[in-house]
Design an enzyme around this catalytic site. Structure first.
Site, mmCIF file in Angstrom:
data_model
loop_
_atom_site.group_PDB
_atom_site.id
_atom_site.type_symbol
_atom_site.label_atom_id
_atom_site.label_comp_id
_atom_site.label_asym_id
_atom_site.label_seq_id
_atom_site.Cartn_x
_atom_site.Cartn_y
_atom_site.Cartn_z
ATOM 1 N N ASP A 36 2.151 -13.192 -2.189
ATOM 2 C CA ASP A 36 1.009 -12.419 -2.191
ATOM 3 C C ASP A 36 1.228 -11.039 -2.874
ATOM 4 O OD1 ASP A 36 -0.473 -13.495 -0.307
ATOM 5 O OD2 ASP A 36 -0.168 -12.394 1.349
ATOM 6 N N LYS A 58 -4.060 -11.332 -2.616
ATOM 7 C CA LYS A 58 -5.281 -11.196 -1.636
ATOM 8 C C LYS A 58 -5.262 -9.852 -1.186
ATOM 9 C CE LYS A 58 -6.957 -14.271 1.040
ATOM 10 N NZ LYS A 58 -7.734 -15.000 -0.070
ATOM 11 N N MET A 175 -6.363 -1.916 7.260
ATOM 12 C CA MET A 175 -7.236 -2.136 6.032
ATOM 13 C C MET A 175 -8.646 -1.315 6.696
ATOM 14 S SD MET A 175 -6.768 -6.247 5.555
ATOM 15 C CE MET A 175 -6.105 -6.273 7.371
#
Length: 255
Positions: A36, A58, A175
């Site tokens: 990642d 990602k 996030m």
């Protein structure tokens, strides 16, 4: 040909010294690593020299490798007899799509193992010396994402605020930076504007920064201090002592 296997490995929040011993052994035994975007290169360096390393970044708001393609790569490599490590930031089962990947691999008949890593929300709070639960301030903690799939309904922030208030819980929001304005507005429906908030950017890394503010000042602080992803937002009374020790609510401190 002997079939291979896939191991989903949590690389932790960034600091390479927070990698677990079990994760280290899995990385050292891998023949293929799918890595990642937020995994520290120092962790990837533990892979054997002959291992094939594929970066499958990602990140929200950035160009990303499609999830279906990553799952296809894992299945193909395992069927070719490879020892595949899917190396993820944080923990595979905390907003890491690990559940989706385990289901897909099991449906394809691929052996799969999961090795946990320290999740960013826990590490971010710990880096400030803050406990997410506290007998006097918080009876529990909610980990929640501020990012929903396109077309999907996101979290009910008002309900979460009411639950956090009534049950004395800490909110840890992953996030959430891009939608912080709406998040703030919705949480203020059931939480006081004076509720302490911390925003931690790049937790555990040498360039970590954080701002301590209030729920009423969240969006203004993010804009003024130009905070950028990846960030974790912590909301709750467990931050009261930290907020009291901060002379200015938007002040930054180096980790």
């Amino acid at each position: 040909m002997t079939p291979g296997k896939v191991t989903l490995v949590g690389a932790g929040p960034g600091d390479p010294e927070l990698l677990t011993l079990k994760a280290l052994k899995a990385i050292q035994a891998a023949t293929v690593l799918l890595v990642d975007d937020l995994v520290n290169p120092e962790i990837v360096a533990h892979a054997p020299p002959a291992a094939r390393i594929v970066h499958v970044g990602k990140r929200g708001g950035c160009k990303s490798t499609p999830q279906a393609f990553i799952e296809k790569l894992m299945v193909m490599a395992a069927r070719e007899g490879e020892n595949v490590v899917r190396l993820k930031g944080g923990d595979p089962f905390i907003f890491g799509r690990g559940g989706e990947e385990v289901e897909h691999l099991q449906e394809a008949g691929i052996a799969v193992e999961v090795i946990n890593g320290i999740t960013a929300g826990l590490a971010a709070a710990t880096s400030l010396g803050v406990a997410l639960t506290h007998r006097e301030h918080a009876h529990g903690v909610i980990f929640v994402t501020g990012h929903a799939q396109p077309g999907a309904r996101g979290p009910d922030w008002r309900q979460l605020a009411a639950t956090a208030r009534d049950s004395r819980l800490t909110l840890v929001i992953y996030m959430g930076l891009a939608g912080a304005g709406r998040l703030q507005e919705e949480l203020l429906a059931d939480l006081p504007a004076s509720t302490p908030v911390a925003v931690i950017q790049r937790a555990t890394l040498p360039d970590q920064r954080h701002a301590v503010t209030t729920l009423g000042g969240l969006q203004a602080t993010i804009e003024k201090e130009q905070l950028a992803s990846p960030c974790v937002i912590v909301v709750g009374d467990v931050l009261a002592g930290l907020a009291a020790a901060t002379q200015h609510p938007a002040r930054f401190h180096a980790a």
